[in-house]
Design a protein around this motif. Sequence first.
Motif: not given
Lengths: 609, 614
Positions: B248-275
């Motif tokens: 579970r410990e490893g699984n949770e870390t993985l899931s958190a890293l995944g959300v972090k990755l998607m947040t970066i993607v989300g930020n990018f889309w926000m910036m680029s769509d805004f522009l």
Amino acid sequence: MNAFEEKDFSEKLELGIWRRLLSHAKGMRSVFVWLGFYMVLLAALETLGPLLTKYAIDRFVADGNLDGMPVYAAVFFVVTVAQAVCIRFFLVYAGKAEMGMGYRIRQAGFERLQQLPFAYYDRTPVGWIMARMTADSNRLAEIVAWGMLDILWGAASLVASAVAMFVLDWRMALAAMAVLPVLGYASVYFQRRMLKAHREIRKTNSRITGSFNEGIMGARTTKTLLREDRNVEEFAELADGMYRSSVRAAVFSSLYVPLVSVLAACGSAIVLVYGGSRVIGGLLLMGTLYAFISFSARFFDPIRHLARIFAELQAAQAAAERVMNLLDEKPEIVDAPGVREAFEATHGADPAGWPGMVGGIEFRDVTFAYGEGEKVLEHFDLVVPPGQSVALVGETGAGKSTIVNLACRFYEPTSGAILIDGRDYREYPLHWLYSRLGYVLQAPHLFSGTVEENIRYAKPDATRAEVEEAARLVSAHDFILKLEKGYDTEVGEGGDRLSTGEKQLVSFARAVLADPCLFVLDEATSSVDTETEQAIQHAIVRLLSGRTSFVVAHRLSTIRNADRILVISGGRIIEDGTHRELMRRRGHYHDLYVSQFIDESVDGTGPRT
Amino acid sequence: MKRLTVRKTVRRLAGFLKGTAAPYAGALAFTLLGAGLAMVGPLVFRFVIDTVIDGNAPSLPPFLVPLYEGLGARDYFVANLWLCGLLVVVVNSLSGAVDFFKGWWMAIVSEQTARTLRMELYRHLHDLPYAYHAKAETGDLVQRCTSDVETVRKFLALQLLEIVRCLSLVGFSIGVMAALDPTMALVSIAVTPVVFGTALFYFRKERAAFQAYDEQEGKLSARLQENLTGVRVVKAFAQQAFETAKYREGNETLSALGVKLMTIVGNFWMMSDFLCLLQTAAVTVLGTVRVVDGALSLGTLLAFIAYMDTLLYPLRGLARTLADAGKMQISLSRIEEILDEPAEPDDSHLLEPRICGAVAFENVGFRYDDGKEVLSDVSFSVACGETVAILGPTGSGKSTLVHLLQRLYDPTSGRVLLDGVDLASIRRGHVRRNVGLVLQEAFLFSRSLKENIRLPRPDASEERVYDAARTASVHEDILAFEEGYDTVVGERGVTLSGGQRQRVAMARSIIRECPVVVFDDALSAVDTETDARIRSELAARRSRATTFIISHRISTLAEADRILVLEDGRISESGTHAELIARPGLYRRVWEIQSALGMEDEAAGDGTEGGGAA
């Protein structure tokens, strides 16, 4: 025996599977609600784009003045910001949905795997399980989060465009959608063809993966047998098949996508001609015409994607079925309802306070078959008093391991009962039995970590002194100290950095530390050097003394060290007694022993003169 | 993982693309054509709005002016507006056709390349020396041969031309806009560098986050794999809860890293769509002002708004494609790593002598690449048809010694002679054809038992298969299976016991009838009784094969014409059983331990039943 091959799944989307999968999404309601919220908001905001342009045309351009332009610009800017922020949260929540689903599927799978009986592992290759738990779970999490999302998103944006068009001008709206029936028909037709082609690709692909797997695992054998060229020839056929079906599938999708574009263009053309003439006739505002041209182009976009998403869903369905099959696999051996409660009521909820095991074991009229297969044991009876060590001898497949696995409750009798200390062992909680059990296997398995951690595995709160004591008892202490970092030496994945004999000694130490009431040894026949062999024999004596134990024995010394020897053949006990008694009987055991004895003192120069 | 340089990547890809030049060139040309056609639509709408509806003079390219005038100028088009509709449909049909051919040709290119790659990998893996496979990690290799090939294939199929498409769309859009209205064009491309820069910036970040995610995923898989292979131990020690918590410990870390990755993607889309949206807003507002001022036609403004889509979104996509190109580069280097491993050198010029089976080792030494010495100064010779048994502790070099016989390794010093000919001058294939080696870890292929036994001789008759199986004492076992010899074994079939596998492997070797046979502890999992039976059967049928047997069983060793005792890579003793037990040494010690079991028993058994061995 093709249970692990890619099955040919039905063509229809089976919603049941997806519903079952979604039932694992418990606790993610708020994520999905927010996701839906941002999705609808985003679809609405996107629809505003053409309407804003329409307003500029019909208000500023048509009137020829710029009154209110700053307000208009400000509104446009606000919409822009809102849309950008929306898309961010939309994506972040989609990511949360994907990761949350993946986490839940994996965790559920892992917990289920911990409960599944030995029988499951006997018939399921580890590689197969790994694939379900990694690639398939990822795929599902992705498809649940993004596929479903794309479908809903497509639908939302379709509806938003449609509503906007009908509100603006219903006649124009109908004209723009005139091509829909043709598109629907074409989509269904291509859909079928494409799905079929993709299924074929997947099948071939899984065979290619299998081929690589086997090619690499068997590479050494292939070399020793000089089979390289023929293997490559066989593989070439697969690769060719893959090429053909992939290109065929690509042709279908290359036809479908342009077709949708052409139909969409027809829609735009109708809007242009019909709307243009109405603008000329003064019946339609120029801005409205523009908005329609925009919407009609946008309208077909989701449809084009829907086709792709359905194909992906279909492809993922096989993965979904396999994962669901794993999650739904019955843990055949579980506590019967009420057993644990009753036990706790009598002995308290804390397992530490539960009574010990005296160690008397009885098989009473036990019959056992693996699944639907042939009976391995039939009407088998055996009484083992506490503290007795029993050696099981006989040919491979005689049923020795089955008896042992039944005694440990890794399998349960098909009929009849096994009693521990006079009670059917199904009346005890599983945890009671398993925590009093020591089991050392033919092929010793260690976990990556240090030697000490591996020994301590049996008893996580053991002190270092206890660990060393256990190692000393089985003569493992000396070799461990000789290792690079002694007890802190990393053993590597699966204990690979130790030799087979060393692994065996560590696994004995682990068993000693657990201090089990019931001890089972499935003895290895694999060769270790003679000195390690002696250490192992020594360890076995230590382990057997004073505990009820079963040994599936191969070595004469081990056999002789047992209190009682059972000769098993065809699932029955054909001889039962001590070494001496059995020798006196001059039956099967005698023959076996003599042949072994001659073997070991070959040409008369042996110890006996 | 060492990443390939861009230059080397391009060169390698070009190499794989060889033979697909024609469809590739076609697809490339059609990509440009398609991008060009995408420019036409907005121009048609502009013509309709400005000229047909608003009645302005058309700004047509010179070559279309005569046609326009000839047809009857604006009035004709007002009366025949359907012509414009038809034009839209024709343009789109053309671009549809272009897309179709492009898709088809690219499928040929990418699938052909994938096929070439798969074949090359498969072939090369088979050509790699034994030493490579002795330490290879199957899972990782399979991953490279499947997912990494797929990544490269996808790049070729989708992304390679996508780069061209994006660049040409951007170029064409800017060109057309500049021709329509240079001022507006300047406004329109104002944010483009920023969009591209933002995209690159975020994809760098995304790549790092992805790598972290990927690594964690690998760790979690390793944890799972270990749990699964050790599941019996986990159960036997009732450690499920501990294991679950660890997972579970490893699984949770993985899931958190995944959300972090998607947040970066989300930020990018926000910036680029805004522009991108901001750019569209700017064009709309400024354009409207200019239209109202009369400096711009409405149709041109609307065309500009349409070109925003063909300019900005490809640009954003381009950054993503370039980022994916990075992934492809990694995949390609992983594939390259396999292909760059040196294969067994070509030896078609070497000898193929007739082989009787006399073997001689002359001062043979062997060390691994890492310098570890395994064998040193090993010398002995064996006549045709003799049996040599080898005894030695684990790691003493026994396996290496017999592997030299099949040229799986070549000695680093000294020579191995076969019938007096240096093994190094005989073709590997020829050596392996004449020296049969049975490994301790018997590997069976996922096919029927019959086919498995027949592997080295696909044309062997069923009778010979049965015969070999009988000699290996596995015939009865096989018949006991429901489907007998047609029972499929291996990964996708029935699991055999270790002893059964070894006996099938034995049968597979028997059917080859080699003049030299080597059993590398090949019956270790077979019980002593059966072992003895197989050996006597073998002795009965094998007339003159030179035989090497590695074993720990004195019974097996004692029967040999000669016994070699190997310690630390050197021969410490050599001779017959009688000779070796007559002098102190490892052999005698082993013999004493093994026979002491018997002696003890004599004492215990004593009297009447004592004469068991008589």
